[in-house]
Design an enzyme around this catalytic site. Sequence first.
Site, PDB file in Angstrom:
ATOM      1  N   HIS A 108       0.862  -1.187   0.000  1.00 49.59           N
ATOM      2  CA  HIS A 108       0.000   0.000   0.000  1.00 49.59           C
ATOM      3  C   HIS A 108       0.899   1.238   0.000  1.00 49.59           C
ATOM      4  CE1 HIS A 108      -3.708  -2.277   0.826  1.00 49.59           C
ATOM      5  NE2 HIS A 108      -2.921  -3.055   1.563  1.00 49.59           N
ATOM      6  N   LEU A 109       0.862   1.990  -1.084  1.00 50.68           N
ATOM      7  CA  LEU A 109       1.710   3.174  -1.216  1.00 50.68           C
ATOM      8  C   LEU A 109       0.961   4.474  -0.940  1.00 50.68           C
ATOM      9  CD1 LEU A 109       3.909   2.173  -4.295  1.00 50.68           C
ATOM     10  CD2 LEU A 109       4.456   2.030  -1.857  1.00 50.68           C
ATOM     11  N   ARG A 110      -0.353   4.404  -0.797  1.00 51.88           N
ATOM     12  CA  ARG A 110      -1.207   5.503  -0.320  1.00 51.88           C
ATOM     13  C   ARG A 110      -1.349   6.688  -1.273  1.00 51.88           C
ATOM     14  NH1 ARG A 110      -3.585   2.012   2.766  1.00 51.88           N
ATOM     15  NH2 ARG A 110      -2.612   1.582   4.776  1.00 51.88           N
TER      16      ARG A 110
ATOM     17  N   ASN B 284      -6.528   0.641  -3.208  1.00 55.22           N
ATOM     18  CA  ASN B 284      -7.378   1.428  -2.291  1.00 55.22           C
ATOM     19  C   ASN B 284      -6.754   2.768  -1.967  1.00 55.22           C
ATOM     20  OD1 ASN B 284      -5.361   0.146  -0.813  1.00 55.22           O
ATOM     21  ND2 ASN B 284      -6.655  -0.219   0.982  1.00 55.22           N
TER      22      ASN B 284
ATOM     23  N   ASP C 202      -8.614  -5.135  -2.272  1.00 56.18           N
ATOM     24  CA  ASP C 202      -8.006  -5.368  -0.957  1.00 56.18           C
ATOM     25  C   ASP C 202      -8.361  -4.272   0.033  1.00 56.18           C
ATOM     26  OD1 ASP C 202      -6.105  -7.008   0.690  1.00 56.18           O
ATOM     27  OD2 ASP C 202      -5.226  -5.025   0.892  1.00 56.18           O
TER      28      ASP C 202
ATOM     29  N   ASN D 141      -5.495  -6.460   9.521  1.00 55.47           N
ATOM     30  CA  ASN D 141      -6.605  -7.197   8.920  1.00 55.47           C
ATOM     31  C   ASN D 141      -6.066  -8.058   7.782  1.00 55.47           C
ATOM     32  OD1 ASN D 141      -9.000  -8.101   7.818  1.00 55.47           O
ATOM     33  ND2 ASN D 141      -9.920  -6.090   7.615  1.00 55.47           N
TER      34      ASN D 141
ATOM     35  N   ASP E  21       2.057  -6.835   2.694  1.00 55.30           N
ATOM     36  CA  ASP E  21       0.875  -6.068   3.103  1.00 55.30           C
ATOM     37  C   ASP E  21       1.315  -4.803   3.842  1.00 55.30           C
ATOM     38  OD1 ASP E  21      -1.732  -5.272   3.372  1.00 55.30           O
ATOM     39  OD2 ASP E  21      -2.291  -6.758   4.882  1.00 55.30           O
TER      40      ASP E  21
ATOM     41  N   HIS F 271       0.400   4.150   8.020  1.00 55.12           N
ATOM     42  CA  HIS F 271      -0.665   5.041   8.487  1.00 55.12           C
ATOM     43  C   HIS F 271      -0.070   6.245   9.197  1.00 55.12           C
ATOM     44  CE1 HIS F 271      -4.095   2.535   7.516  1.00 55.12           C
ATOM     45  NE2 HIS F 271      -3.526   1.507   8.102  1.00 55.12           N
TER      46      HIS F 271
END
Length: 437
Positions: A71-73, A103, A163, A290, A317, A321
């Site tokens: 996840h690179l946001r 996402n 995801d 999760n 994963d 954050h």
Amino acid sequence: MSSLLIRGARPLGGEPCDVYVEDGLIRSVDRVAGAGERAGAGRGASASEHVETVDAAGLVLLPGLVDLHTHLREPGREDAETVRTGSEAAAAGGYTAVLAMANTSPVTDTAEAALRVWQLGRDAGLVDVQPVGAVSKGLAGEELAEIGLMARSAAAVRVFSDDGRCVADPLLMRRALEYVKTYGGVISQHSQDPALAGPSACCHEGELSGRLGLPGWPGVAEEVIVARDVMLARHTGSRLHVAHVSTAGSVEVVRWAKAQGIAVSAEVAPHHLLLTTDLLAGYDPTYKVNPPLRPAEDVEALRAALADGTIDAVATDHAPHARQDKEHAFVDAAFGMLGLETALSVVAEVMVASGLLDWAGVARVMSTNPATIAGLDGHGRPIAVGEPANLTLVDPAAAFVVDRDDSLSLSRNNPWHGRSLTGRVIGTFLRGVRTFG
């Protein structure tokens, strides 16, 4: 003409070799003959006057690592991570390619959105960033996203996933599997039945969740979706990838599916190979993830499945954050942990030190298999003449203590902070160019 000479490294943990790289390709791999003599050492190195030489005696040389689940946001949450900072963290972890999950905000559900992520990765130039396309528009689980357009774009999207959310509608999942088959693609499923694991579930359901007063997330919520989806994969003749497997029951379903010849692959996250649900006793939101951390018996099953090939790959994963999203009461904190910079070390600690995998096995589950699943040409290739020089140097004996403040990620939700690990990435090379070390 750029050239690189890696002296005395042990490809896949084998015999010491000198590996000569020119213009992004491996030009020679020459075994070191003995203490005072080298067999053809650096053959071809004279072709360039400017050769970067790396003394790699005692180091293990692996094909560059490939992460199926990052996840690179960016776009949308650049306060937590950007493609560049995530790429820096990936290179530090030995990765030469990562798959960026959909996402983001806006969601990667169009060809234009996929191209933006792909171009940001090219601009950073540290790892090959391959966008993952959403299965459904807006991750809403109601209507298929632009799968065909993303697949045919310059980004050449081949992996599709919602995801963070499960594709819960079986008809939508069936249609997605049928559609991606046309493009040689694969659906990566976040297996979580939303009725069995409700919106507030945040902890493995069991004695501990009851004692802590935390809403439970039962293992069966994962297992019933895995079982459903492998049957849909069999029905459609399409490819299914099970993301972040976390329970012994899911392992058994995947093992059965493979025995039936169903086109299913699976990944496990480093934290599910080592961390267990008892860490939640202190209500530390760093450990909220999760699917949730599971009991020791699940962890043991996951290790065995990775060793015997039932689970194909280790995927981080990596879920950065910002502090304002993670530093809350446990039930309110965001799900997710950092993983890119420590994944190789965790696998070395858990799998190599225990004898469950050798270094060739590590290359298989962290490079070759992930590249094959994702359809990435040029990655996960043998360390051999003519192959792209996507390479990772590892010191298998290097012991260190993880410090979250040393992370190249923008975020600090690091579950390994303060933990001692052994086995560390020393250098990473993307097409012969050093990106870390």
